[in-house]
Design a protein around this motif. Structure first.
Motif: not given
Length: 272
Positions: A47, A77, A134-135
């Motif tokens: 990410t 991202d 994302g994460c």
């Protein structure tokens, strides 16, 4: 990394390391790279986000080469923007990244500027609001930097505290806090200890300032301090751009945690 000084007495960042395309690929850890000035790249397990990227369009002479151009960025991202000053919010960089960026995030006012000036539909957030990229789990932290209200030239509207922010980023490998440009706030001294800070230490009254930086460093005595907002702009008369890492090291607890990166150089995040 050792700090060197130019003939004007400015502490200057080290030789730029070019950020290659592979830096945007999958990782099994989290890397932080300084983009020079007040910008950072974070790749957490693939990410990728930029914080306040200024890769072009800055209106003051630079002491460094930027570590990459907009055209060299394969994908992002997110782009996170703390406020509207042109050393954090580069219109040309935001425009140049729009085709490779999933989303732009910032305070409500900055999101409005993106739409009005660039036709970019960014995500406006309130202070304290939390969102995902994302994460990464990201929230806006408070800042106090509405200096424009004291400047007849720049007082084009009544700027509010909530027009400025920092970003707290929780990753699978630990937390990163980009404090943003801000006078020192009491609440900034009582956060959970981050695993790394993107640390503004310029001695300016509309920034945390040197005394404030020493106080903030003492509040988080084990947190690595990744220095930004220094060593990049050729303006020796501007305190905002002329923090000296050696001066900070001499005054903080555990000075070995003061992290001096060259632009583009990677730092691997580790939990405290």
């Amino acid at each position: 990394m050792a700090v060197w000084r130019n003939e004007k007495g400015q502490a200057v960042a080290g030789r730029t390391e070019h950020i290659e395309r592979a830096a945007f690929g999958p990782l099994e850890h989290t890397e932080i790279r300084w983009l020079g000035g007040s910008g950072a790249m974070i790749n957490s397990r693939g990410t990728c986000v930029f914080v306040d990227p200024v890769l072009s369009g800055f209106d003051m002479p630079l002491l460094i080469e930027v570590p990459l151009t907009e055209e060299e960025v394969p994908r992002l991202d997110g782009v996170l923007l703390t406020h509207c000053d042109n050393d954090h919010y580069s219109r040309s960089t935001c425009r140049g990244l729009r085709d490779v960026t999933e989303g732009y995030h910032g305070p409500q006012y900055v999101a409005g500027l993106l739409k009005e000036e660039l036709g970019i539909s960014g995500h406006g957030h309130d202070i304290g609001e939390r969102f995902s990229v994302g994460c990464m789990e990201i929230s806006l932290t408070p800042a106090w930097h509405n200096w424009q209200n004291e400047s007849p030239k720049h007082h084009t509207r009544e700027f509010a505290r909530e027009d400025y922010c920092g970003f707290w980023m929780d990753t699978p490998d630990g937390s990163v806090w980009a404090v943003g440009d801000s006078r020192l706030l009491e609440e900034q001294l009582h956060m959970q200890a981050p695993d790394a800070m993107l640390f503004d230490f310029s001695d300016s009254r509309w920034h945390i300032g040197l005394e404030g930086a020493v106080k903030m460093a003492a509040a988080y005595p084990d947190t690595p301090l990744i220095l930004w907002h220094w060593g990049s702009v050729d303006a020796p008369e501007w305190k905002e751009f002329n923090g000296d890492p050696d001066e900070l090291r001499a005054r903080v607890v555990n000075p070995e945690r003061v992290v001096v990166l060259a632009p583009g150089q990677a730092y691997r995040l580790k939990r405290l």
